[in-house]
Design a protein around this motif. Structure first.
Motif, PDB file in Angstrom:
ATOM      1  N   PHE A  21      52.120  15.949  55.962  1.00 22.95           N
ATOM      2  CA  PHE A  21      53.302  15.632  56.445  1.00 22.95           C
ATOM      3  C   PHE A  21      54.222  16.691  56.483  1.00 22.95           C
ATOM      4  N   PRO A  22      53.985  17.734  57.055  1.00 20.18           N
ATOM      5  CA  PRO A  22      54.792  19.085  56.771  1.00 20.18           C
ATOM      6  C   PRO A  22      56.131  19.218  57.011  1.00 20.18           C
ATOM      7  N   LYS A  23      56.690  18.414  57.787  1.00 24.01           N
ATOM      8  CA  LYS A  23      58.107  18.194  57.698  1.00 24.01           C
ATOM      9  C   LYS A  23      58.706  17.303  56.969  1.00 24.01           C
ATOM     10  N   TYR A  24      57.926  16.868  55.922  1.00 25.81           N
ATOM     11  CA  TYR A  24      58.446  15.977  54.830  1.00 25.81           C
ATOM     12  C   TYR A  24      58.388  16.650  53.697  1.00 25.81           C
ATOM     13  N   SER A  25      59.454  16.363  52.644  1.00 29.00           N
ATOM     14  CA  SER A  25      59.745  16.971  51.273  1.00 29.00           C
ATOM     15  C   SER A  25      59.918  15.904  50.425  1.00 29.00           C
ATOM     16  N   ILE A  26      59.483  16.213  49.336  1.00 30.81           N
ATOM     17  CA  ILE A  26      59.909  15.185  48.037  1.00 30.81           C
ATOM     18  C   ILE A  26      61.372  14.776  48.118  1.00 30.81           C
ATOM     19  N   GLY A  27      61.805  13.613  48.061  1.00 34.79           N
ATOM     20  CA  GLY A  27      63.132  13.342  47.872  1.00 34.79           C
ATOM     21  C   GLY A  27      63.385  12.076  47.186  1.00 34.79           C
ATOM     22  N   ILE A  28      64.547  11.762  46.825  1.00 36.59           N
ATOM     23  CA  ILE A  28      65.028  10.745  45.939  1.00 36.59           C
ATOM     24  C   ILE A  28      65.977   9.783  46.559  1.00 36.59           C
ATOM     25  N   LYS A  29      65.342   8.488  46.479  1.00 32.07           N
ATOM     26  CA  LYS A  29      66.349   7.340  46.921  1.00 32.07           C
ATOM     27  C   LYS A  29      66.377   6.227  45.750  1.00 32.07           C
ATOM     28  N   ASN A  30      67.747   6.103  45.229  1.00 35.26           N
ATOM     29  CA  ASN A  30      67.986   5.051  44.055  1.00 35.26           C
ATOM     30  C   ASN A  30      66.926   5.439  42.948  1.00 35.26           C
ATOM     31  N   SER A  31      66.897   6.704  42.533  1.00 35.67           N
ATOM     32  CA  SER A  31      65.870   7.186  41.406  1.00 35.67           C
ATOM     33  C   SER A  31      64.374   7.030  41.809  1.00 35.67           C
ATOM     34  N   ARG A  32      64.042   6.364  43.034  1.00 36.79           N
ATOM     35  CA  ARG A  32      62.450   6.711  43.219  1.00 36.79           C
ATOM     36  C   ARG A  32      62.299   7.880  43.953  1.00 36.79           C
ATOM     37  N   ALA A  33      61.125   8.194  43.806  1.00 40.28           N
ATOM     38  CA  ALA A  33      60.548   9.552  44.440  1.00 40.28           C
ATOM     39  C   ALA A  33      59.776   9.148  45.790  1.00 40.28           C
ATOM     40  N   TYR A  34      59.877   9.588  46.879  1.00 42.83           N
ATOM     41  CA  TYR A  34      59.704   9.536  48.277  1.00 42.83           C
ATOM     42  C   TYR A  34      59.370  10.947  48.837  1.00 42.83           C
ATOM     43  N   ILE A  35      58.174  10.994  49.949  1.00 41.49           N
ATOM     44  CA  ILE A  35      58.400  12.145  50.743  1.00 41.49           C
ATOM     45  C   ILE A  35      59.357  11.597  51.797  1.00 41.49           C
ATOM     46  N   VAL A  36      60.198  12.447  52.251  1.00 38.75           N
ATOM     47  CA  VAL A  36      61.362  12.141  53.140  1.00 38.75           C
ATOM     48  C   VAL A  36      61.308  13.040  54.402  1.00 38.75           C
ATOM     49  N   ASN A  37      61.645  12.668  55.749  1.00 41.85           N
ATOM     50  CA  ASN A  37      61.502  13.305  56.802  1.00 41.85           C
ATOM     51  C   ASN A  37      63.138  14.378  56.913  1.00 41.85           C
ATOM     52  N   SER A  38      63.038  15.130  55.727  1.00 44.54           N
ATOM     53  CA  SER A  38      64.351  15.830  55.754  1.00 44.54           C
ATOM     54  C   SER A  38      64.418  16.895  54.874  1.00 44.54           C
ATOM     55  N   GLU A  39      65.134  17.857  54.309  1.00 39.83           N
ATOM     56  CA  GLU A  39      65.041  18.882  53.486  1.00 39.83           C
ATOM     57  C   GLU A  39      64.464  18.348  52.077  1.00 39.83           C
ATOM     58  N   GLY A  40      65.028  17.014  51.913  1.00 42.15           N
ATOM     59  CA  GLY A  40      64.505  16.309  50.648  1.00 42.15           C
ATOM     60  C   GLY A  40      65.560  17.082  49.609  1.00 42.15           C
ATOM     61  N   ASP A  41      64.945  16.818  48.176  1.00 43.71           N
ATOM     62  CA  ASP A  41      65.830  17.196  47.100  1.00 43.71           C
ATOM     63  C   ASP A  41      64.984  18.529  46.427  1.00 43.71           C
ATOM     64  N   ARG A  42      65.785  19.518  45.912  1.00 45.51           N
ATOM     65  CA  ARG A  42      65.366  20.737  45.341  1.00 45.51           C
ATOM     66  C   ARG A  42      65.299  20.776  43.852  1.00 45.51           C
ATOM     67  N   PHE A  43      63.932  21.009  43.263  1.00 46.16           N
ATOM     68  CA  PHE A  43      63.669  21.112  41.911  1.00 46.16           C
ATOM     69  C   PHE A  43      63.466  22.357  41.159  1.00 46.16           C
ATOM     70  N   PHE A  44      63.989  22.593  40.148  1.00 47.22           N
ATOM     71  CA  PHE A  44      63.639  24.011  39.363  1.00 47.22           C
ATOM     72  C   PHE A  44      62.095  23.600  38.813  1.00 47.22           C
ATOM     73  N   ILE A  45      61.175  24.572  38.785  1.00 47.61           N
ATOM     74  CA  ILE A  45      59.977  24.532  38.294  1.00 47.61           C
ATOM     75  C   ILE A  45      60.019  24.916  36.894  1.00 47.61           C
ATOM     76  N   VAL A  46      60.104  24.151  35.887  1.00 45.28           N
ATOM     77  CA  VAL A  46      60.188  24.546  34.405  1.00 45.28           C
ATOM     78  C   VAL A  46      58.750  24.752  33.715  1.00 45.28           C
ATOM     79  N   SER A  47      58.389  25.947  33.078  1.00 39.46           N
ATOM     80  CA  SER A  47      57.288  26.293  32.577  1.00 39.46           C
ATOM     81  C   SER A  47      57.342  27.000  31.110  1.00 39.46           C
ATOM     82  N   PRO A  48      56.483  26.535  30.154  1.00 37.62           N
ATOM     83  CA  PRO A  48      55.634  25.202  30.099  1.00 37.62           C
ATOM     84  C   PRO A  48      56.825  24.158  30.181  1.00 37.62           C
ATOM     85  N   GLY A  49      55.942  23.173  30.619  1.00 36.15           N
ATOM     86  CA  GLY A  49      56.668  21.806  30.761  1.00 36.15           C
ATOM     87  C   GLY A  49      57.292  21.223  29.600  1.00 36.15           C
ATOM     88  N   LEU A  50      57.886  19.986  29.506  1.00 36.28           N
ATOM     89  CA  LEU A  50      58.540  19.476  28.441  1.00 36.28           C
ATOM     90  C   LEU A  50      57.724  19.199  26.904  1.00 36.28           C
TER      91      LEU A  50
END
Length: 429
Positions: A21-50
């Motif tokens: 779904f190349p026009k869909y990005s990961i986005g957040i709705k009420n704390s739940r993660a979806y793919i959404v048909n918009s720019e979506g949310d942006r994240f920092f990729i932290v390495s190493p992880g927690l």
């Protein structure tokens, strides 16, 4: 240096885009993660992880830095960070570059091995690998900066079949491959046409000039605002099209025509399925100033908790959780464009070099032999996406690898074992 002492590195922020779904990005709705048909949310990729596991990542919200993506009951949420092992494990993932589709990343749960982040009915969750094409598509993501703009470089472009030749120019700004008149370029994306994922090659020495084709031949021409110029100067990179680790550049306005060299002259030619064209059209990018980010540690591909380190004062080995810090100097000690040398942080003026095929950390010596032994060509993504192979400058097709944990250079033998042993990833140290 122990792993617990490593600092974390954050890149981004990025949107995480779906493969199928190349026009869909990961986005957040009420704390739940979806793919959404918009720019979506942006994240920092932290390495190493927690969890601190080398090679793992965690996804930190750009808007709310105390929130991370984690799984709970197999579903993904954006939750506040908690000081618990359960939270850290649920929020840490192992990226698998190019696992199912070239250029896309699959994220495997650290505490549920073989479970991948995927979308299902648009909801984000972790699911167990079932071998299905649907899961493979649902679990593959591409991370892109906002508006997908980036500038890579300065970089050299080395030929596959003339490995010491790179893009160069003559006095008339005609483009050739050369081992003397090398030129560096910035890779600008999107290219001048603005087409997503296209690239243009901008001169480092005169940033108002770009490589473009005219009459099928390549020149470095001054920028023009005309559509013809923008089209002629824009190309689509096709990574690993013919050879692993090498990129082919397809003309945007002449589909199926690739940049290639012919009698050393750079031009675009139509795909003819010949081995010669495939070799002539394949290039590998080596960025300049590799060591600009500071000291690094080098982590093994097939021993992911082992770093390049030292035993018996100067012998190079891979060691568990105990690596030597290096600054990567580019060009290397020989001065050859695209080469690198590994300078010790803790032992000033000492470099990694090969001697009788074994790798040592030796004090600098003002001799051509030392400089050649201490200079290597980085071959990024040659065997595994995200990992680099280091080819000896004075022993072509000999790579730094570990064998019985000892570091040495070995000749390419096309074995999977050598490919794994010679692939390393650098992390900030």
């Amino acid at each position: 240096m122990s792993v617990s002492g490593l600092g974390k590195k954050a890149i981004g922020p990025f949107n995480l885009r779906s493969y199928n779904f190349p026009k869909y990005s990961i986005g957040i709705k009420n704390s739940r993660a979806y793919i959404v048909n918009s720019e979506g949310d942006r994240f920092f990729i932290v390495s190493p992880g927690l969890t601190g596991t080398p090679g793992s990542v965690s996804f930190q919200s750009e808007d709310s830095p105390t929130l991370f993506l984690r799984h709970q009951g197999y579903l993904l949420y954006l939750h506040s960070k908690e000081d618990s092992d359960l939270y850290r494990n649920d929020a840490s993932f192992l990226p698998r570059h190019g696992l199912f589709y070239q250029g896309y990343i699959v994220y495997e749960s650290e505490n549920f091995p073989n479970y991948y982040i995927r979308h299902q009915n648009y909801r984000l969750k972790i699911s167990r690998e079932d071998g299905s094409t649907l899961l493979h598509k649902d679990a593959s993501f591409l991370f892109a900066e906002k508006q997908e703009h980036y500038q890579q470089g300065p970089a050299y472009f080395f030929s596959y079949n003339f490995p010491k030749y790179t893009f160069g120019l003559d006095d008339n700004n005609a483009a050739w491959i050369s081992n003397q008149a090398e030129r560096r370029f910035y890779v600008v994306s999107p290219g001048l046409t603005g087409t997503p994922r296209s690239v243009s090659f901008q001169s480092v020495d005169n940033q108002n000039f770009y490589l473009r084709h005219r009459g099928y031949l390549l020149y470095l021409d001054q920028y023009e605002s005309a559509d013809l110029y923008k089209n002629d100067a824009s190309f689509m990179p096709r990574k690993n099209l013919f050879y692993p680790g090498y990129t082919v550049y397809e003309s945007e306005n002449f589909p199926n025509y690739y940049i290639r060299h012919q009698n050393y002259r750079l031009r675009i030619s139509q795909e003819d399925n010949s081995e010669l064209l495939h070799k002539d059209a394949s290039f590998i990018t080596t960025e300049d100033a590799v060591g600009s980010e500071g000291s690094i540690l080098l982590l093994s591909y097939n021993y992911p908790k082992y770093f390049i380190g030292l035993k018996h004062s100067n012998e190079a080995w891979i060691l568990l959780d105990n690596g030597e810090r290096f600054v990567i100097i580019s060009p290397g000690l020989t001065g050859s464009p695209g080469t690198v040398s590994f300078k010790s942080v803790d032992q000033p003026n000492h470099y990694l070099r090969h001697q009788n095929y074994l790798i040592h950390l030796h004090p600098y010596h003002n001799s051509d032999l030392y400089r050649n032994d201490a200079s290597f060509y980085p071959r990024q993504d040659l065997f595994y996406s995200g990992y680099t192979v280091y080819e000896s400058e004075n022993y072509p097709r000999y790579y730094i690898r570990h064998q019985g944990y000892r570091l040495k250079i070995s000749e390419e033998d096309n074995s999977e074992l050598l490919h794994k042993d010679s692939s390393f990833v650098s992390i900030l140290g």
